[in-house]
Scaffold this motif. Structure first.
Motif, PDB file in Angstrom:
ATOM      1  N   ALA A   1       0.823  -1.215   0.000  1.00 49.51           N
ATOM      2  CA  ALA A   1       0.000   0.000   0.000  1.00 49.51           C
ATOM      3  C   ALA A   1       0.852   1.258   0.000  1.00 49.51           C
ATOM      4  O   ALA A   1       0.410   2.311  -0.464  1.00 49.51           O
ATOM      5  CB  ALA A   1      -0.922   0.002   1.216  1.00 49.51           C
ATOM      6  N   ARG A   2       2.069   1.161   0.503  1.00 45.61           N
ATOM      7  CA  ARG A   2       2.961   2.322   0.552  1.00 45.61           C
ATOM      8  C   ARG A   2       3.540   2.650  -0.825  1.00 45.61           C
ATOM      9  O   ARG A   2       4.273   3.626  -0.969  1.00 45.61           O
ATOM     10  CB  ARG A   2       4.081   2.068   1.563  1.00 45.61           C
ATOM     11  N   GLN A   3       3.177   1.845  -1.831  1.00 46.57           N
ATOM     12  CA  GLN A   3       3.611   2.090  -3.205  1.00 46.57           C
ATOM     13  C   GLN A   3       2.419   2.077  -4.160  1.00 46.57           C
ATOM     14  O   GLN A   3       2.546   1.771  -5.338  1.00 46.57           O
ATOM     15  CB  GLN A   3       4.625   1.021  -3.630  1.00 46.57           C
ATOM     16  N   VAL A   4       1.250   2.438  -3.655  1.00 44.23           N
ATOM     17  CA  VAL A   4       0.021   2.261  -4.434  1.00 44.23           C
ATOM     18  C   VAL A   4      -0.003   3.117  -5.692  1.00 44.23           C
ATOM     19  O   VAL A   4      -0.556   2.700  -6.717  1.00 44.23           O
ATOM     20  CB  VAL A   4      -1.219   2.530  -3.548  1.00 44.23           C
ATOM     21  N   SER A   5       0.602   4.298  -5.689  1.00 41.69           N
ATOM     22  CA  SER A   5       0.525   5.150  -6.882  1.00 41.69           C
ATOM     23  C   SER A   5       1.274   4.535  -8.056  1.00 41.69           C
ATOM     24  O   SER A   5       0.821   4.618  -9.204  1.00 41.69           O
ATOM     25  CB  SER A   5       1.057   6.553  -6.586  1.00 41.69           C
TER      26      SER A   5
ATOM     27  N   ALA B   1       2.825   5.602  12.267  1.00 43.30           N
ATOM     28  CA  ALA B   1       2.639   6.959  11.745  1.00 43.30           C
ATOM     29  C   ALA B   1       3.411   7.152  10.445  1.00 43.30           C
ATOM     30  O   ALA B   1       2.907   7.743   9.481  1.00 43.30           O
ATOM     31  CB  ALA B   1       3.066   7.981  12.791  1.00 43.30           C
ATOM     32  N   ASP B   2       4.639   6.652  10.408  1.00 39.39           N
ATOM     33  CA  ASP B   2       5.457   6.783   9.207  1.00 39.39           C
ATOM     34  C   ASP B   2       4.824   6.053   8.026  1.00 39.39           C
ATOM     35  O   ASP B   2       4.731   6.590   6.914  1.00 39.39           O
ATOM     36  CB  ASP B   2       6.856   6.238   9.480  1.00 39.39           C
TER      37      ASP B   2
ATOM     38  N   VAL C   1       1.308   6.056   2.976  1.00 33.54           N
ATOM     39  CA  VAL C   1       0.097   5.619   2.274  1.00 33.54           C
ATOM     40  C   VAL C   1      -0.747   6.823   1.867  1.00 33.54           C
ATOM     41  O   VAL C   1      -1.232   6.908   0.727  1.00 33.54           O
ATOM     42  CB  VAL C   1      -0.717   4.657   3.165  1.00 33.54           C
ATOM     43  N   LEU C   2      -0.921   7.766   2.780  1.00 32.31           N
ATOM     44  CA  LEU C   2      -1.755   8.934   2.488  1.00 32.31           C
ATOM     45  C   LEU C   2      -1.130   9.828   1.413  1.00 32.31           C
ATOM     46  O   LEU C   2      -1.840  10.410   0.589  1.00 32.31           O
ATOM     47  CB  LEU C   2      -1.998   9.717   3.777  1.00 32.31           C
ATOM     48  N   ILE C   3       0.191   9.940   1.419  1.00 29.24           N
ATOM     49  CA  ILE C   3       0.874  10.680   0.353  1.00 29.24           C
ATOM     50  C   ILE C   3       0.652   9.996  -0.993  1.00 29.24           C
ATOM     51  O   ILE C   3       0.345  10.641  -2.001  1.00 29.24           O
ATOM     52  CB  ILE C   3       2.388  10.795   0.658  1.00 29.24           C
ATOM     53  N   GLU C   4       0.792   8.674  -1.011  1.00 26.36           N
ATOM     54  CA  GLU C   4       0.574   7.914  -2.246  1.00 26.36           C
ATOM     55  C   GLU C   4      -0.867   8.064  -2.736  1.00 26.36           C
ATOM     56  O   GLU C   4      -1.112   8.238  -3.943  1.00 26.36           O
ATOM     57  CB  GLU C   4       0.892   6.436  -1.998  1.00 26.36           C
ATOM     58  N   CYS C   5      -1.807   7.991  -1.820  1.00 31.73           N
ATOM     59  CA  CYS C   5      -3.212   8.115  -2.217  1.00 31.73           C
ATOM     60  C   CYS C   5      -3.525   9.511  -2.741  1.00 31.73           C
ATOM     61  O   CYS C   5      -4.376   9.667  -3.630  1.00 31.73           O
ATOM     62  CB  CYS C   5      -4.112   7.789  -1.025  1.00 31.73           C
TER      63      CYS C   5
ATOM     64  N   GLY D   1      -5.830  11.243  10.688  1.00 32.19           N
ATOM     65  CA  GLY D   1      -6.456  12.469  10.215  1.00 32.19           C
ATOM     66  C   GLY D   1      -5.470  13.624  10.180  1.00 32.19           C
ATOM     67  O   GLY D   1      -5.424  14.395   9.208  1.00 32.19           O
ATOM     68  N   ARG D   2      -4.663  13.743  11.233  1.00 33.98           N
ATOM     69  CA  ARG D   2      -3.662  14.807  11.265  1.00 33.98           C
ATOM     70  C   ARG D   2      -2.570  14.577  10.224  1.00 33.98           C
ATOM     71  O   ARG D   2      -2.126  15.517   9.548  1.00 33.98           O
ATOM     72  CB  ARG D   2      -3.053  14.900  12.662  1.00 33.98           C
ATOM     73  N   LEU D   3      -2.137  13.325  10.054  1.00 33.86           N
ATOM     74  CA  LEU D   3      -1.159  13.026   9.007  1.00 33.86           C
ATOM     75  C   LEU D   3      -1.707  13.401   7.632  1.00 33.86           C
ATOM     76  O   LEU D   3      -0.966  13.895   6.775  1.00 33.86           O
ATOM     77  CB  LEU D   3      -0.796  11.534   9.041  1.00 33.86           C
ATOM     78  N   ALA D   4      -3.000  13.159   7.427  1.00 35.98           N
ATOM     79  CA  ALA D   4      -3.620  13.512   6.152  1.00 35.98           C
ATOM     80  C   ALA D   4      -3.549  15.024   5.916  1.00 35.98           C
ATOM     81  O   ALA D   4      -3.224  15.481   4.815  1.00 35.98           O
ATOM     82  CB  ALA D   4      -5.071  13.034   6.129  1.00 35.98           C
TER      83      ALA D   4
END
Length: 447
Positions: A256-260, A363-364, A369-373, A408-411
């Motif tokens: 998931a950390r490479q989803v893009s 958190a990392d 994942v959120l950056i990729e999404c 949510g905060r990481l997003a």
């Protein structure tokens, strides 16, 4: 009443949550963030994954996030699990004369195969029922021909422990697998293999309770071939009940950390996922017997490598201590978020180091994942994640990991806006200790 570190962290989490819309949505979502109804639903009932959400969730969610009027939908799930998002996305669209394009990623090789089998069944349905029945007859013939043949038992100690598995049952499970590999085609092989996987637990004295495998000495194990025939009969009936879909989909074995990069320049109207929760549950361990019977691992080293490739959500193994956020422009924001949580881990606790690794590592990983999404969402798209918070420690040293607030905060840090936190249910056994002991859906939109 909140006590000690729980109270201190409640104030920390409230400082972030104070900027968001938080709503009690338990009446609408309380039964949908658990696998309510899945055990009776065709296709979903093929294998019980306790960690799944309900097949009915997406029907309720789509209008809530403003996507029900779309002509077609492109939906992604970077934690595909057993494929609930993918299948229910297709059904929601097909039921309204629309088409869905669904895309999933799953790290666990057995669970990926489960999602793949169910997705193919949902797309093709009764169109492959005839070939499924014909190939079952071939499998029966190969199974009969293998009678008396002895196979090497996988090196997993659990399968070699006669308290858990009768040796003759292990041999029968292996015979069925070899018959499937010999008698089926690519179109149906995963479906037959999932049918076999669903036989493993009832043919043993082990029971999954959601956290671990438990030994049940009084259980009478069933004979594998008998259970397998029952399972494939149910699968055949489900295929006959499923109309072929005009929608399309695929699920990748990946991270998931490479989803893009796996999405290959596609973008999506909706990203819906439920990640591993930050607790003590190691899904590689819980579903290891099914994975070994299917031949997903050849050695203990392979399984250990698989565990170390997973999200850092549990302390069962020691993960690599590399944190991508330290090399990003988000380092100080992430530290402000996680440092107060890390500070509540009791000093001298035998789990201290592992728990700190979980908080920081989770958190990392979730930030990645959120950056990729963020790279693959459409400008008017939505991301929704379902996650539960957890209580750790004991006495005055208790503390809550509020995954919904942390994520949510990481997003927010990486380019999302928190549209709403829908509280689906409070964790009743412990809810009196913190308002953050809950399971939530967090709705994001591009900032």
């Amino acid at each position: 009443m909140a006590i000690g570190g729980v109270e201190a962290l409640d104030r920390h989490y409230s400082a972030f949550e104070g900027n968001w819309t938080v709503a009690d949505c338990s009446a609408d979502y309380g039964r949908l963030v658990v696998p309510h109804g899945n055990s009776e639903a065709p296709l979903y009932r093929w294998f019980h994954l306790k960690e799944a959400f309900s097949s009915r969730l997406l029907d309720r969610l789509l209008p809530d996030v403003g996507l029900s009027a779309c002509a077609d939908l492109s939906i992604a799930d970077p934690f595909a699990g057993s494929g609930t998002t993918l299948l229910s996305g297709i059904s929601a669209c097909e039921g309204n004369g629309r088409r869905a394009s669904v895309f999933g990623v799953e790290r666990n090789p057995f669970i990926w195969e489960l999602a793949q089998a169910k997705l193919q069944a949902r797309i093709h349905g009764k169109a492959i029922s005839g070939s499924f029945a014909a190939e079952l007859e071939k499998i029966k013939k190969f199974y009969e021909d293998l009678n008396g043949e002895v196979f090497a038992v996988p090196s997993l100690s659990t399968l070699r422990n006669e308290k858990y598995f009768r040796p003759e049952h292990v041999q029968d499970l292996l015979r069925i697998r070899h018959a499937i590999d010999s008698g089926s085609t690519e179109a149906t092989r995963a479906i037959f293999r999932v049918s076999l996987a669903s036989c493993v637990e009832p043919c043993s004295r082990l029971r999954r309770d959601g956290r671990a495998l438990r030994f049940e000495p009084s259980r009478e194990p069933k004979f594998p071939w008998d259970v397998f025939l029952q399972r494939v009969d149910m699968v055949r009936r489900d295929l006959d009940l499923t109309d072929p879909a005009s929608s399309s989909g695929e699920v990748f074995l990946g991270d998931a950390r490479q989803v893009s990069s796996l999405a290959l320049e596609r973008d999506f109207d909706l990203i819906l996922f439920s990640p591993p929760y930050p607790n003590n549950i190691d899904y590689t361990e819980i579903y290891k017997t099914e994975a070994w019977v299917l031949g997903c691992y050849e050695s203990e080293a392979e399984m250990k490598a698989q565990r170390q490739r997973t999200i850092r959500s549990h302390p069962s193994v020691r993960f690599a201590q590399d944190f991508a956020y330290l090399k990003s422009g988000f380092a100080s924001d992430v530290q402000d978020l996680v440092d107060p949580v890390v500070a509540r881990v009791p000093l001298g606790d035998r789990y201290q180091e592992g728990r700190i690794e979980v908080i920081t590592g989770y958190a990392d990983d979730m930030l990645r994942v959120l950056i990729e999404c963020r790279e693959i969402i459409r400008s008017n798209g939505r991301l929704v994640f379902v996650v539960g918070n957890s209580l750790h420690g004991a006495g005055d040293s208790k503390y809550v990991i509020a995954a919904d607030v942390i994520m949510g905060r990481l997003a927010e840090i990486c380019g999302w806006r928190v549209s709403e936190v829908k509280v689906a249910r409070m964790l009743k056994r412990r809810s009196g200790e913190s308002a953050f002991l809950r399971e939530s859906l967090v709705v994001l939109e591009p900032a």
